[in-house]
Design a protein around this motif. Structure first.
Motif, short mmCIF file in Angstrom:
data_model
loop_
_atom_site.label_atom_id
_atom_site.label_comp_id
_atom_site.label_asym_id
_atom_site.label_seq_id
_atom_site.Cartn_x
_atom_site.Cartn_y
_atom_site.Cartn_z
N UNK A 55 0.81 -1.06 0.00
CA UNK A 55 0.06 -0.04 0.01
C UNK A 55 0.59 1.36 0.00
N UNK A 56 0.94 1.82 -0.98
CA UNK A 56 1.76 3.13 -1.15
C UNK A 56 0.90 4.21 -0.62
N UNK A 57 1.17 4.94 0.41
CA UNK A 57 0.35 6.07 1.06
C UNK A 57 1.31 7.23 1.56
N UNK A 61 8.60 9.44 2.73
CA UNK A 61 9.86 8.84 3.40
C UNK A 61 10.54 7.98 2.41
N UNK A 62 10.03 7.44 1.61
CA UNK A 62 10.68 6.36 0.58
C UNK A 62 10.16 6.77 -0.92
N UNK A 63 11.13 7.82 -1.40
CA UNK A 63 10.55 8.01 -2.89
C UNK A 63 11.14 7.28 -4.02
N UNK A 64 12.15 6.46 -3.76
CA UNK A 64 12.52 5.61 -4.93
C UNK A 64 11.83 4.71 -5.46
N UNK A 65 11.42 3.73 -4.65
CA UNK A 65 10.44 2.62 -5.17
C UNK A 65 9.22 3.11 -5.72
N UNK A 66 8.36 4.05 -5.00
CA UNK A 66 7.22 4.42 -5.86
C UNK A 66 7.48 5.10 -7.31
N UNK A 67 8.72 5.76 -7.36
CA UNK A 67 9.19 6.40 -8.62
C UNK A 67 9.30 5.30 -9.48
N UNK A 99 2.13 7.50 -9.34
CA UNK A 99 1.89 8.95 -9.28
C UNK A 99 0.71 9.27 -8.54
N UNK A 100 -0.26 8.43 -8.12
CA UNK A 100 -1.46 8.82 -7.38
C UNK A 100 -1.37 7.81 -6.25
N UNK A 101 -2.06 8.34 -5.21
CA UNK A 101 -2.08 7.57 -3.95
C UNK A 101 -3.70 7.55 -3.39
N UNK A 102 -4.06 6.76 -2.85
CA UNK A 102 -3.52 5.43 -2.58
C UNK A 102 -3.14 4.33 -3.89
N UNK A 103 -2.02 3.63 -3.93
CA UNK A 103 -1.89 2.83 -5.05
C UNK A 103 -1.63 1.48 -4.29
N UNK A 104 -2.08 0.52 -4.51
CA UNK A 104 -2.14 -0.86 -4.02
C UNK A 104 -1.48 -1.78 -4.96
N UNK A 105 -0.14 -2.14 -4.75
CA UNK A 105 0.20 -3.20 -5.69
C UNK A 105 0.40 -4.40 -5.11
N UNK A 106 0.12 -5.38 -6.09
CA UNK A 106 0.63 -6.76 -5.66
C UNK A 106 1.75 -7.39 -6.37
N UNK A 107 2.56 -7.81 -5.71
CA UNK A 107 3.76 -8.44 -6.38
C UNK A 107 4.03 -9.90 -6.15
N UNK A 159 -6.35 4.32 -6.17
CA UNK A 159 -7.65 5.00 -5.58
C UNK A 159 -8.14 4.23 -4.71
N UNK A 160 -8.95 5.02 -3.92
CA UNK A 160 -9.51 4.37 -2.69
C UNK A 160 -10.81 3.36 -3.08
N UNK A 161 -10.95 2.26 -2.42
CA UNK A 161 -12.22 1.35 -2.86
C UNK A 161 -12.68 0.98 -1.51
N UNK A 162 -14.21 0.59 -1.64
CA UNK A 162 -14.63 0.03 -0.35
C UNK A 162 -14.36 -1.33 -0.18
N UNK A 163 -14.58 -2.09 1.10
CA UNK A 163 -13.94 -3.09 1.18
C UNK A 163 -14.57 -4.39 0.20
N UNK A 164 -15.94 -4.34 -0.16
CA UNK A 164 -16.17 -5.25 -1.18
C UNK A 164 -15.55 -5.28 -2.39
N UNK A 165 -15.16 -4.00 -3.01
CA UNK A 165 -14.53 -4.07 -4.25
C UNK A 165 -13.08 -4.54 -3.95
#
Length: 107
Positions: free
Chosen positions: A26-28, A62-68, A73-81, A92-98
């Motif tokens: 979770x990039x925040x 606090x950690x600009x290197x990895x997001x860059x 470019x927009x937060x929240x961004x949630x990436x799964x690796x 972007x924000x989503x409700x729990x069900x989404x």
């Protein structure tokens, strides 16, 4: 942030890219309202599904290197690796069900 650990630029490769199971990051940022909306949902999911997927948070201020490097470019961004690659990206924000629907392949 009870069930989610923070990850830094320095730890990212070891904790995320080299992980043996999928990792959600979770990039925040502190000042981000939508991030604060999503945070308790992700924390709840982490408590319920941490056996299948690791949940981590990265503060983009606090950690600009990895997001860059992942063009966050927009937060929240949630990436799964998985296997060192981004296999899912939710911007972007989503409700729990989404979120549950979007993460169904991993949890």
């Amino acid at each position: 942030m009870g069930n989610m650990s923070a990850v830094t630029d320095a730890e990212f490769e070891q904790q995320v890219l080299l992980a043996d199971k999928p990792v959600l990051v979770d990039f925040w940022a502190e000042w981000c309202g939508p991030c604060r909306q999503v945070s308790p949902i992700l924390d709840e999911l982490a408590g319920a599904h941490s056996d299948k997927i690791t949940f981590l948070k990265m503060n983009v201020d606090e950690n600009p290197v990895t997001p860059s490097s992942y063009r966050v470019t927009g937060i929240p961004t949630i990436n799964v690796y998985q296997g060192g690659q981004v296999v899912k990206s939710i911007v972007g924000a989503r409700p729990k069900a989404a979120l549950l629907k979007e993460l169904a392949d991993f949890i």
